[in-house]
Design a protein around this motif. Structure first.
Motif, short mmCIF file in Angstrom:
data_model
loop_
_atom_site.label_atom_id
_atom_site.label_comp_id
_atom_site.label_asym_id
_atom_site.label_seq_id
_atom_site.Cartn_x
_atom_site.Cartn_y
_atom_site.Cartn_z
N GLN A 299 -6.90 7.00 -8.49
CA GLN A 299 -7.31 8.39 -8.68
C GLN A 299 -6.18 9.36 -8.35
O GLN A 299 -6.03 10.40 -8.98
N ALA A 300 -5.35 9.03 -7.33
CA ALA A 300 -4.27 9.93 -6.94
C ALA A 300 -3.16 9.96 -7.97
O ALA A 300 -2.48 10.98 -8.14
N LEU A 301 -2.93 8.86 -8.69
CA LEU A 301 -1.86 8.81 -9.67
C LEU A 301 -2.12 9.68 -10.89
O LEU A 301 -1.21 9.91 -11.70
N ARG A 302 -3.32 10.19 -11.04
CA ARG A 302 -3.61 11.08 -12.17
C ARG A 302 -2.94 12.44 -12.00
O ARG A 302 -2.59 13.09 -12.99
N HIS A 303 -2.75 12.88 -10.74
CA HIS A 303 -2.20 14.22 -10.50
C HIS A 303 -1.07 14.22 -9.49
O HIS A 303 -0.56 15.31 -9.18
N GLY A 304 -0.68 13.07 -8.92
CA GLY A 304 0.33 13.10 -7.87
C GLY A 304 1.10 11.80 -7.78
O GLY A 304 1.05 10.95 -8.67
N ASP A 305 1.84 11.67 -6.69
CA ASP A 305 2.67 10.51 -6.41
C ASP A 305 2.07 9.73 -5.24
O ASP A 305 1.37 10.31 -4.39
N VAL A 306 2.37 8.43 -5.19
CA VAL A 306 1.77 7.54 -4.20
C VAL A 306 2.87 6.70 -3.57
O VAL A 306 3.75 6.18 -4.28
N LEU A 307 2.82 6.58 -2.25
CA LEU A 307 3.69 5.69 -1.48
C LEU A 307 2.79 4.71 -0.74
O LEU A 307 1.91 5.12 0.04
N ILE A 308 2.99 3.42 -0.95
CA ILE A 308 2.12 2.38 -0.41
C ILE A 308 2.92 1.52 0.55
O ILE A 308 4.01 1.05 0.22
N VAL A 309 2.36 1.32 1.74
CA VAL A 309 2.94 0.44 2.76
C VAL A 309 1.88 -0.59 3.12
O VAL A 309 0.84 -0.24 3.69
N ASP A 310 2.13 -1.84 2.76
CA ASP A 310 1.19 -2.92 2.99
C ASP A 310 1.62 -3.69 4.23
O ASP A 310 2.50 -4.55 4.18
N GLY A 311 1.01 -3.37 5.36
CA GLY A 311 1.37 -4.05 6.60
C GLY A 311 0.90 -5.48 6.65
O GLY A 311 1.51 -6.32 7.30
N GLY A 312 -0.21 -5.79 5.98
CA GLY A 312 -0.70 -7.16 5.98
C GLY A 312 0.12 -8.11 5.15
O GLY A 312 0.05 -9.33 5.35
#
Length: 536
Positions: A299-312
């Motif tokens: 949903q966020a990628l429709r209007h913005g940028d995303v930074l993902i940090v996968d700790g697992g």
């Protein structure tokens, strides 16, 4: 000459063979009897009917007064004479008697009623009333509403049963001295009603403190077959999941398979005017926290940028790698620290740019108005790794985005499991006012995360993505996250995988870097002075 006794082994075998033959003969006899019963069933039915007709005739003759028996005999004789003289009369009479005998001789055993009858339902209400007596009575009450041997009609204002003959709706009155403002007292009553009304269901308890009434309703299960799709929302609105129709006053048109339905959503508003700009999700392993993050990312990628940090380091966000708007998908500790440090610097840069634009009387730059989402999954694992390598805690790098993210259009979402919730820093706990709890939990665990107990009874077994949500100081809502699995997982169905892949933005075009051409050694190299002169 005396006979020699048979060996014991032969004696035992003979006895066993005789026993087996006896059992087999009994089975053959039973089978023959059943077959004979099936073949002779019409005759048995007619004979039973003739016996019942004869019994009814004798009873009718015995009930007839003596002064009327003569005319009755004359009437019967006249009917017999008419039937005997009529063409085909005897044949029709025999056929009629046989049909009547077959009708009266049929097996008229009534099937057992399904479910309890009215008396049993009343007994259930009386049992529930007796169970509430120790909680709603006081020895000093001169006219107690609840007393042993009392009438439940005075205490229960309304009641309804569902199709399974279990309580589906109940309105009960309680005395004014009951401490309905204490959570412990309420919890005892709710636990008792859940056990007496039927386990395995979710109940909603509505306490009317002014009217001293408690309304108990059985909640329908939330839909679990709603896949990820484009939700009709405005910029800055994010759908966390779906809830009960009575909790919100808004519905979203959704496609569920081939049907179009309207479902009430739990909408989370982010941005500069949001009162809860950041979110914390806590759940059990396999409860659907990663599903929630994937849904928020799409949903966020429709209007913005995303930074993902996968700790697992589970690789459940691989489908987002290299997509338009995805800044990075980091799994290792060095990359996570570098990405979060960049996010802190980007937040400061946006704040400075917005401040300068306001001082000059200009609108904020376009790059500062584009939302930036930071999704951090399992920060406790990264904190443990950072501590073992004497590196800073990644949660410390979230201080600037958490404290000033609302003004800079930066949203932070943190997901953690219950066993690692103690490792969350105070900054994360303080600034994540929007909370979500997923998976099978107890009311105390829900209250510890959300800050308020739920108004329903958490079931022991729930599907993935099922939990509770609370936005700031608002009410606690039941929540079902839309089905957003990892499309690259082998356990994901083709329909769910296609639904997620259709929502992903295209991959970023990567420029191919051409290798430099080899230098021509036959030509003289230019001197440094000549290069400097040309540059000047």
């Amino acid at each position: 000459m005396a006979r020699r006794p048979l060996p014991r082994i032969l004696s035992k075998d003979s006895a066993q063979i005789a026993r087996m033959q006896l059992v087999r003969s009994r089975e053959l006899a039973r089978t023959a009897a059943d077959s004979a019963t099936d073949v002779l069933h019409p005759l048995i039915t007619i004979a039973r009917g003739m016996r019942r007709l004869a019994t009814a005739g004798r009873r009718k003759w015995a009930d007839t007064p003596e002064d009327r028996r003569g005319p009755l005999l004359f009437l019967v004789a006249a009917v017999v004479l008419v039937v005997a003289l009529a063409p085909y009369g005897p044949l029709l009479a025999v056929m009629s008697v046989m049909a009547a005998a077959a009708w009266y001789g049929r097996d008229r055993t009534e099937p057992a009623p399904e479910g309890p009858d009215e008396s049993q339902l009343v007994e259930r209400l009386q049992s529930l009333y007796e169970a509430l007596v120790p909680y709603f009575t006081d020895p000093e009450d001169p006219a107690p509403l609840y007393a042993h041997g009392g009438e439940w009609e005075n205490a229960f204002a309304a009641h309804e049963f569902d199709d399974d003959s279990r309580i589906g709706h109940l309105v009960l009155r309680y005395p004014a001295y009951f401490p309905d403002g204490e959570p412990e007292a309420r919890a005892r009553i709710e636990h008792l009603l859940t056990a007496k009304a039927g386990r395995g269901r979710e109940y909603h308890f509505g306490w009317d403190e002014e009217g001293n009434e408690l309304t108990v309703n059985v909640l329908d299960p939330l839909p679990t077959d709603i896949a990820a799709q484009h939700f009709v929302t405005a910029p800055g609105e994010t759908v966390l999941g779906f809830t009960d129709p009575s909790e919100v006053q808004r519905t979203l048109p959704l496609s569920c398979g081939e049907e179009q339905i309207d479902v009430p959503p739990v909408v989370w508003r982010t941005g500069a005017r949001s009162t809860e700009p950041h979110l914390l999700a806590v759940g059990q392993p396999g409860s659907g926290a990663s599903t929630l993050l994937r849904s928020l990312a799409l949903q966020a990628l429709r209007h913005g940028d995303v930074l993902i940090v996968d700790g697992g380091g589970t690789g459940e966000y691989t489908c987002l790698t290299g997509r338009d708007g995805v800044m990075a998908v980091e799994c290792a500790l060095p990359g996570a620290l570098a990405s979060l440090e960049w996010a802190a610097q980007e937040t400061e840069r946006r704040l400075i740019a917005i401040n300068l634009a306001r001082q000059a009387g200009d609108p904020p730059p376009a790059d500062t108005r584009r939302p930036l989402w930071i999704l951090l999954d399992r920060p406790a694992v990264l904190a443990h790794l950072a501590g073992s390598e004497s590196r800073p805690d990644p949660q410390d790098l979230l201080q600037v985005p958490l404290r000033h993210g609302r003004a800079a259009n930066v949203t932070v979402v943190v997901a953690e499991q219950f066993d690692g919730a103690e490792a969350l820093s105070d900054v994360v706990r303080q600034h994540t006012r929007a909370r979500v709890v997923l998976g099978p939990t107890t009311p105390r665990e829900v209250e510890a995360v959300l800050g308020a107990p739920p108004h329903t009874t958490p079931p022991a077994h729930v599907p993935p993505g099922r939990g509770y949500a609370r936005l700031g100081c608002g009410p606690v809502h039941r929540l079902q996250v839309p089905r957003t699995p990892d499309p690259y997982d082998d356990a994901t169905s083709d329909a769910d995988s296609a639904a997620v892949l259709d929502l992903l933005p295209p991959r970023t075009a990567v420029m191919e870097i051409q290798p430099p051409e080899p230098a021509d050694l036959t030509k003289p190299a230019a001197s440094t002075e000549a290069v400097g002169a040309e540059t000047t």
